[in-house]
Each structure stands twice: as structure tokens, then as C-alpha cells.
Design a protein around this motif. Structure first.
Motif, PDB file in Angstrom:
ATOM      1  N   LEU A  23       0.884  -1.201   0.089  1.00 22.10           N
ATOM      2  CA  LEU A  23       0.024   0.100   0.093  1.00 22.10           C
ATOM      3  C   LEU A  23       0.755   1.320  -0.040  1.00 22.10           C
ATOM      4  O   LEU A  23       0.644   2.258  -0.878  1.00 22.10           O
ATOM      5  N   TYR A  24       2.104   1.167   0.827  1.00 24.07           N
ATOM      6  CA  TYR A  24       2.559   2.433   0.888  1.00 24.07           C
ATOM      7  C   TYR A  24       3.604   2.575  -0.489  1.00 24.07           C
ATOM      8  O   TYR A  24       3.594   3.786  -0.822  1.00 24.07           O
ATOM      9  N   ALA A  27       1.271   4.062  -2.935  1.00 25.63           N
ATOM     10  CA  ALA A  27       0.796   5.547  -2.670  1.00 25.63           C
ATOM     11  C   ALA A  27       1.981   6.587  -2.841  1.00 25.63           C
ATOM     12  O   ALA A  27       1.825   7.549  -3.239  1.00 25.63           O
ATOM     13  N   LEU A  40      -1.977   8.779   3.156  1.00 31.67           N
ATOM     14  CA  LEU A  40      -2.896   8.068   2.274  1.00 31.67           C
ATOM     15  C   LEU A  40      -3.117   6.695   2.796  1.00 31.67           C
ATOM     16  O   LEU A  40      -4.118   6.149   2.842  1.00 31.67           O
ATOM     17  N   VAL A  41      -2.056   6.157   3.109  1.00 35.72           N
ATOM     18  CA  VAL A  41      -1.993   4.721   3.641  1.00 35.72           C
ATOM     19  C   VAL A  41      -2.715   4.552   5.012  1.00 35.72           C
ATOM     20  O   VAL A  41      -3.703   3.745   5.377  1.00 35.72           O
ATOM     21  N   THR A  44      -6.220   4.678   4.333  1.00 36.73           N
ATOM     22  CA  THR A  44      -6.748   3.667   3.852  1.00 36.73           C
ATOM     23  C   THR A  44      -7.116   2.596   5.072  1.00 36.73           C
ATOM     24  O   THR A  44      -7.976   1.870   4.878  1.00 36.73           O
ATOM     25  N   LEU A  69      -7.750   2.449  -1.299  1.00 32.65           N
ATOM     26  CA  LEU A  69      -6.526   3.232  -1.341  1.00 32.65           C
ATOM     27  C   LEU A  69      -6.804   4.213  -2.816  1.00 32.65           C
ATOM     28  O   LEU A  69      -6.618   5.471  -2.794  1.00 32.65           O
ATOM     29  N   CYS A  72      -9.272   6.755  -1.977  1.00 37.91           N
ATOM     30  CA  CYS A  72      -8.836   7.912  -1.047  1.00 37.91           C
ATOM     31  C   CYS A  72      -8.046   8.885  -1.947  1.00 37.91           C
ATOM     32  O   CYS A  72      -8.039  10.357  -1.766  1.00 37.91           O
TER      33      CYS A  72
END
Length: 177
Positions: A23-24, A27, A40-41, A44, A69, A72
């Protein structure tokens, strides 16, 4: 055995932790800023935890999290007045398939990561998101289709166009002397 209700909180949280790095990474590619990517993470994961009751065992958690994600990220863009959609991107690049050599996505072997980063940054957000999900984070076309809420065939054609545009940008790089 598929569980009827939501998965237990501890198991869900453990599985969330497994996907924090992907996810990171996604992002960071999208935001191009570590602090914004972390925010953002965090947003999420917060939304995922709040929506845990709606997640069902057997559903692809990674795709589910990438959907959150994506939503967002596009909410942030909308607030900043920079919203772009894949549909708008499709309109701008509809002629890609008709151009000579459009199917050739072979890249020069000497590319540096920084070259690829610069070329990716030039892509509209929707195209970049698609390439990052499939080519960098390894989602299948079906998983990407689920994240985007479009048919697999649409993902295939959009991904093809995005790859063609990206390969054209990268072909312009010369071997450093």
C-alpha cells in the motif's frame, strides 16, 4: 471453508499489516511524497478497519485495500481540484492503437530506475495507477478490474495503451556516454 460473517478482528488486523508495504509503495508512486503517501495509507487502513464488517473471507484483501486506497487518492485529487479519471485518459489516448508501431512496447535494456520514474510521472494519474497495480504490485487483470470497477477487457485495453505511451517515452532516452 468460507466464513459467513466478518473475519475476527485480530486475524483481520494481522492481514492488514501484511499489506502495509505494498500500500505504501503504491501510495508513494502516486503521491510522490513520503508524508502524503503515509497519510494516504493511514486513511486507507482506517477506512478498512471501519469497514471490516463488510469484508468477507474469500475476498481478495489486497484488491479490496487497493480499491480503498484508490478511492482515498482520488478524493484527495478532487479536493485539490486535480481529479483525473481513467475515462478522461481513454479519450486523450484513443488514437494510440492507430499509430504506427503502437504494439511495440519493447524497452531499451539500459534504462535506469530514475528514467522509469520520470516517465511514470508524466502519465496521467489513472494510467499510472493501473500500471503500478498490475506491473509493479502484481495484481492480476481480474483483480485490477475489481479495484477499478470495470470489465477485464477494459483493463486490458487501458493497460495496453498506458504501456504503449510509457514505452514511447522511455524509447527517447539515450545511453549515457
Amino acid at each position: 471453508m468460507t466464513q459467513i460473517g466478518p473475519i475476527p478482528r485480530d486475524e483481520f488486523n494481522t492481514r492488514l499489516v501484511e499489506y502495509m508495504q505494498p500500500l505504501y509503495n503504491l501510495a508513494l508512486w502516486l503521491c510522490k511524497d513520503g508524508h502524503q503517501a503515509s497519510d494516504l495509507v493511514q486513511e486507507t487502513l482506517l477506512r478498512a478497519i471501519r469497514a471490516r464488517e463488510s469484508f468477507r473471507e474469500g475476498t481478495n484483501l489486497k484488491a479490496w485495500l487497493f480499491t480503498i486506497l484508490r478511492n482515498c487518492f482520488f478524493n484527495v485529487l478532487k479536493r485539490q481540484g486535480k481529479e483525473e479519471s481513467l475515462d478522461a485518459d481513454v479519450g486523450r489516448s484513443a488514437a494510440v492503437e492507430a499509430e504506427p508501431g503502437a504494439g511495440n512496447t519493447e524497452l531499451p535494456p539500459f534504462l535506469m530506475r530514475s528514467d522509469i520514474d520520470r516517465a511514470l510521472e508524466k502519465l496521467p494519474d489513472g494510467w499510472r495507477f493501473l500500471i503500478l497495480m498490475v506491473d509493479m504490485e502484481g495484481l492480476s487483470l481480474a483483480e485490477a478490474a475489481a479495484v477499478l470497477g470495470v470489465p477485464v477487457g477494459t483493463v486490458k485495453s487501458r493497460l495496453f495503451r498506458a504501456r504503449v505511451i510509457l514505452s514511447r517515452q522511455l524509447r527517447d532516452y539515450q545511453v549515457p556516454e
